[in-house]
Design a protein around this motif. Sequence first.
Motif: not given
Length: 215
Positions: A154-166, A171-173, A191-194
């Motif tokens: 769940d959201a509290d667990d973090g670890g999201e894949l952040a997709i950035h604008a091409a 800018r995170e999209s 696609i830059p991502h983190a």
Amino acid sequence: MGAPPIRAARPAMSVTPALFEMLEARGWAVCDDSIAPAFRQQLYACSEAAWQAGRFHPARIGRGEAATRDETVRGDSILWLERRHGDAVMDAFMDWAAQLRAELNQRYFLGLRREEFHFSHYPVGTGYRKHFDQHRGSPHRRISLVLYLNPEWDADDGGELAIHAADDDTRESARILPQGGRLVLFRSELIPHAVLPCRRPRRALTGWFRTDAAA
Ligand SMILES: O=C(O)CCC(=O)C(=O)O
Ligand SMILES: [Fe+2]
């Protein structure tokens, strides 16, 4: 009495046209129902058993001789899926991925010739700084795939894949929670991502569809 109707076995995974439409329109796509929960569970168990058996190794950055470990860049450990492991679950995933490659080639004439995948395990507090999956000077990775394996997240667990604008990587999209069974596809060169730091051990299956022949 007529013969019972023949029912095709339900495939363990499938990809809908909507996923391809998203991939085409934005360069990335996400889907939550491409994998049967039982198959996700098998992949999770396979990854967990290999982790417990000490078969993962720390992931490196860069390629070949120049590859180095830098936990401030990426903190995961990985295990490559290979046929030589003789693991039916890995093989089933790779069979499914080969079908997906055929479909990607049919739709986009990408000339994809093979795919490679690894399980990943991010310990608490680790992530992966913003990057492209296509290495400089090596255009072979064209489509990236991530399938999340964590049973509950769940959201509290973090670890999201952040997709950035091409067209503007500052800018995170989108931020995608690594929910078990969620599949993400994106264009490796575009696609830059983190991976944002996670607060629970984070498990996924990650890989690339490539245009070069096996080494
Ligand atoms: O696990 C993820 O969400 C993405 C991992 C990733 O970007 C990579 O391994 O290159
Ligand atoms: Fe990546």
